[in-house]
Design an enzyme around this catalytic site. Structure first.
Site, PDB file in Angstrom:
ATOM      1  N   GLN A  99      50.931  45.690  44.929  1.00 24.59           N
ATOM      2  CA  GLN A  99      50.384  44.573  44.150  1.00 24.59           C
ATOM      3  C   GLN A  99      51.465  43.520  43.966  1.00 24.59           C
ATOM      4  O   GLN A  99      52.576  43.819  43.521  1.00 24.59           O
ATOM      5  CB  GLN A  99      49.877  45.054  42.789  1.00 24.59           C
ATOM      6  CG  GLN A  99      49.167  43.953  42.006  1.00 24.59           C
ATOM      7  CD  GLN A  99      48.577  44.441  40.691  1.00 24.59           C
ATOM      8  OE1 GLN A  99      48.802  45.571  40.263  1.00 24.59           O
ATOM      9  NE2 GLN A  99      47.811  43.574  40.049  1.00 24.59           N
ATOM     10  N   HIS A 105      42.420  41.852  41.178  1.00 25.76           N
ATOM     11  CA  HIS A 105      41.613  41.331  42.280  1.00 25.76           C
ATOM     12  C   HIS A 105      41.341  42.463  43.260  1.00 25.76           C
ATOM     13  O   HIS A 105      42.115  43.406  43.370  1.00 25.76           O
ATOM     14  CB  HIS A 105      42.304  40.166  42.990  1.00 25.76           C
ATOM     15  CG  HIS A 105      43.652  40.485  43.543  1.00 25.76           C
ATOM     16  ND1 HIS A 105      44.780  40.637  42.755  1.00 25.76           N
ATOM     17  CD2 HIS A 105      44.065  40.700  44.818  1.00 25.76           C
ATOM     18  CE1 HIS A 105      45.816  40.914  43.508  1.00 25.76           C
ATOM     19  NE2 HIS A 105      45.415  40.969  44.781  1.00 25.76           N
ATOM     20  N   HIS A 107      40.417  43.506  47.261  1.00 28.06           N
ATOM     21  CA  HIS A 107      40.443  43.108  48.663  1.00 28.06           C
ATOM     22  C   HIS A 107      39.203  43.687  49.336  1.00 28.06           C
ATOM     23  O   HIS A 107      38.962  44.895  49.259  1.00 28.06           O
ATOM     24  CB  HIS A 107      41.679  43.669  49.369  1.00 28.06           C
ATOM     25  CG  HIS A 107      42.967  43.113  48.881  1.00 28.06           C
ATOM     26  ND1 HIS A 107      43.653  42.126  49.544  1.00 28.06           N
ATOM     27  CD2 HIS A 107      43.700  43.410  47.778  1.00 28.06           C
ATOM     28  CE1 HIS A 107      44.758  41.847  48.881  1.00 28.06           C
ATOM     29  NE2 HIS A 107      44.809  42.609  47.796  1.00 28.06           N
TER      30      HIS A 107
END
Length: 131
Positions: A99, A105, A107
């Site tokens: 990270q 977030h 992917h």
């Protein structure tokens, strides 16, 4: 370069504000989706909450499970919209796991019509470790 929590707005917050150019490919009231600038698969999208309150997936799971469910739902919609029915969903949690931006977030990785290759299946894993 690793972004630290609490110093300045994350790159994702700056994209959302329009300070950094990026094409938002999908958006809801709570999340937005952009293409990764260094794609690791034919389809590589990022699903990003509009709030910067959570540094990683464990924090959002603990404090806002409905938002986490929405991230997963939007990931599916983004993959489908990009032409993939099968996809990989990756959350890196912590610097040791790859990270670099501490604004949670996901992917979304996919390859329409074909399986993801071995390199993509081990994306983000430290060198020398098995999947």
């Amino acid at each position: 370069m690793t972004e630290r929590v609490g110093t300045e707005p994350s790159v994702f917050t700056r994209i959302l504000r329009g300070e950094i150019p990026s094409e938002i490919v999908l958006q809801t009231d709570d999340v937005f989706v952009i293409r990764d600038i260094a794609p690791q698969a034919p389809i590589h999208l990022l699903v990003i909450p509009k709030t910067d309150r959570y540094a990683d997936v464990t924090a959002v799971a603990e404090h806002d499970p409905a938002l986490l469910a929405h991230i997963v739902e939007v990931a599916r919609d983004a993959a489908t919209g990009a032409g993939a029915s099968d996809f990989r969903l990756v959350f890196n949690t912590g610097a040791g796991a790859g990270q670099t931006v501490f604004h949670v977030h996901a992917h979304v990785l996919a390859s329409p019509g074909t399986a993801l290759d071995e390199r993509t299946m081990t994306l983000g894993m430290p060198d020398g470790e098995d999947a």
